[in-house]
Design an enzyme around this catalytic site. Structure first.
Site, PDB file in Angstrom:
ATOM      1  N   PHE A  35      -0.961   2.516  -2.626  1.00  0.00           N
ATOM      2  CA  PHE A  35      -1.612   2.480  -3.943  1.00  0.00           C
ATOM      3  C   PHE A  35      -2.280   1.114  -4.094  1.00  0.00           C
ATOM      4  O   PHE A  35      -1.632   0.117  -4.414  1.00  0.00           O
ATOM      5  CB  PHE A  35      -0.572   2.694  -5.046  1.00  0.00           C
ATOM      6  CG  PHE A  35      -1.120   3.266  -6.318  1.00  0.00           C
ATOM      7  CD1 PHE A  35      -0.646   4.466  -6.825  1.00  0.00           C
ATOM      8  CD2 PHE A  35      -2.111   2.601  -7.022  1.00  0.00           C
ATOM      9  CE1 PHE A  35      -1.150   4.990  -8.011  1.00  0.00           C
ATOM     10  CE2 PHE A  35      -2.622   3.111  -8.198  1.00  0.00           C
ATOM     11  CZ  PHE A  35      -2.140   4.323  -8.698  1.00  0.00           C
ATOM     12  N   ASP A  40       0.897  -2.711 -12.070  1.00  0.00           N
ATOM     13  CA  ASP A  40       2.261  -2.465 -11.628  1.00  0.00           C
ATOM     14  C   ASP A  40       2.607  -3.342 -10.423  1.00  0.00           C
ATOM     15  O   ASP A  40       1.754  -3.652  -9.609  1.00  0.00           O
ATOM     16  CB  ASP A  40       2.391  -0.982 -11.255  1.00  0.00           C
ATOM     17  CG  ASP A  40       3.821  -0.540 -11.100  1.00  0.00           C
ATOM     18  OD1 ASP A  40       4.633  -1.315 -10.580  1.00  0.00           O
ATOM     19  OD2 ASP A  40       4.131   0.595 -11.481  1.00  0.00           O
TER      20      ASP A  40
END
EC number: 5.4.99.27
Length: 349
Positions: A26, A79
């Site tokens: 990601f 994140d």
């Protein structure tokens, strides 16, 4: 908010798979949308990081530069369970820039720094470029078909589960606050709970429009938004045919509300639809009015830009695309496959 209760644009996926089997699966790269000034009392620092969240890095930068933490800002949260390239802004009026060649923080690498005249504020970001790796896919034919549909027609522009906190706790606490069962003093928590409330109502209305197959059908009184713009206008009854053509051509987007303390912004049939959707949300609406939150509108559908994909093998897919600030990559993935690791944190904004 249970994301499984929200309507899919292309129907519930047949395939399942894993997103973020590891952080390198990601990757997010911020797109500021402007060239830094090259001069000024602010210093923009671009950092590639993994294993640490945005605020942690901001606080560390403040200590490194020997300035107050409030003098370090950023455009959005990212994140820690991902590889992200993010800009931080240090306010250094009358000060020399710190020697960033000596900056050391595990999981972080300084990529560049440049002077800037204006502070980098939350939301002052054009978008994010994503590169994802989806693994252990069980039905690659269904996924391939869905990717073609997404490239042509987009996905619902839902707020992802991150907006609602772990287990939807932000929304639970917002309802308790609305009913005066708890007091919320911290400004950041108040912001989180209000944001979760408004986002949940947007998701609800958008899902209902999709369920009624009206997400791309202009209703009398709809609030329509020029693609790529924040401003909107109300659809007049005598212009519906022309406006429908512009929606079909991708020039205009049908919107749903992020409710505030004023009117929703729609009229006629569209207003009646939205009011019916929100009939059971009186406590959250009252909270938003009490806190005097400004209302806004957001496109119901989202078309990822520069979307491309490559099958590494029959069960592994690399997918890349660009989304405007505030849109969620996992809302794209949600239309592609069911996540076996659905607890994986979301990244946006």
């Amino acid at each position: 908010m249970d994301m499984d209760n929200l309507t899919w644009l292309h129907g519930k996926p047949k395939a399942s798979g894993v997103l973020k089997a590891n952080p390198e699966d990601f990757v997010v790269v911020e797109d500021l949308g402007f060239e830094p000034d090259g001069e000024g009392e602010h210093l923009l620092v671009r950092i590639r990081k993994h294993g640490c969240n945005t605020q942690f890095v901001a606080d560390y930068l403040a200590r490194f530069a020997k300035i107050h933490p409030r003098l370090v800002s950023y455009a959005g949260l990212k994140d820690r369970h991902a590889v992200t390239e993010q800009w931080f802004c240090l306010h250094l009026p009358g000060k020399e820039a710190p020697d960033l060649s000596t900056f050391e923080l595990e999981g972080c690498e300084v990529l560049e720094s440049v002077r800037q005249k204006r502070k980098l504020r939350i939301g002052s970001l054009k978008g994010n470029a994503f590169t994802l790796v989806l693994r252990h896919i069980t039905d690659n034919q269904d996924v391939e078909q869905r990717l073609q549909q997404i490239a042509a027609h987009g996905v619902p522009n839902y707020f992802g589960s991150q907006r609602f906190g772990r287990g939807g706790n932000n929304l639970v606490l917002a309802r308790l606050w609305a009913n005066n069962e708890i007091r919320v003093k911290e400004r950041s928590k108040r912001s989180f709970y209000l944001s979760a409330s408004r986002s949940a109502m947007f998701n609800l209305i958008s899902s209902d429009r999709l369920a009624q197959q009206q997400a791309t059908t202009v209703l009398e009184g709809d609030a329509l938004q020029l693609s790529g713009r924040g401003s909107w206008f109300v659809a007049a009854a005598d212009e519906l045919a022309l406006l429908q053509q512009r929606v079909d051509a991708g020039e205009l987007n049908i919107t749903a509300p992020l409710p505030g303390d004023g009117e929703l912004g729609t009229q006629g049939a569209a207003l009646a639809f939205e009011q019916a959707c929100l009939a059971d949300q009186t406590e959250l609406l009252a909270l938003i009015k009490r806190e005097r939150v400004e209302g806004a509108r957001r496109a119901i559908l989202l078309k990822p830009q520069n979307i491309a994909w490559n099958w590494w093998d029959e069960v592994t897919l690399e997918l890349s695309f660009w989304l405007p600030a505030g849109s969620f990559a996992t809302s794209v993935v949600r239309e592609i496959m069911n996540q076996d690791n659905a607890d994986a944190a979301d990244i946006a904004e």
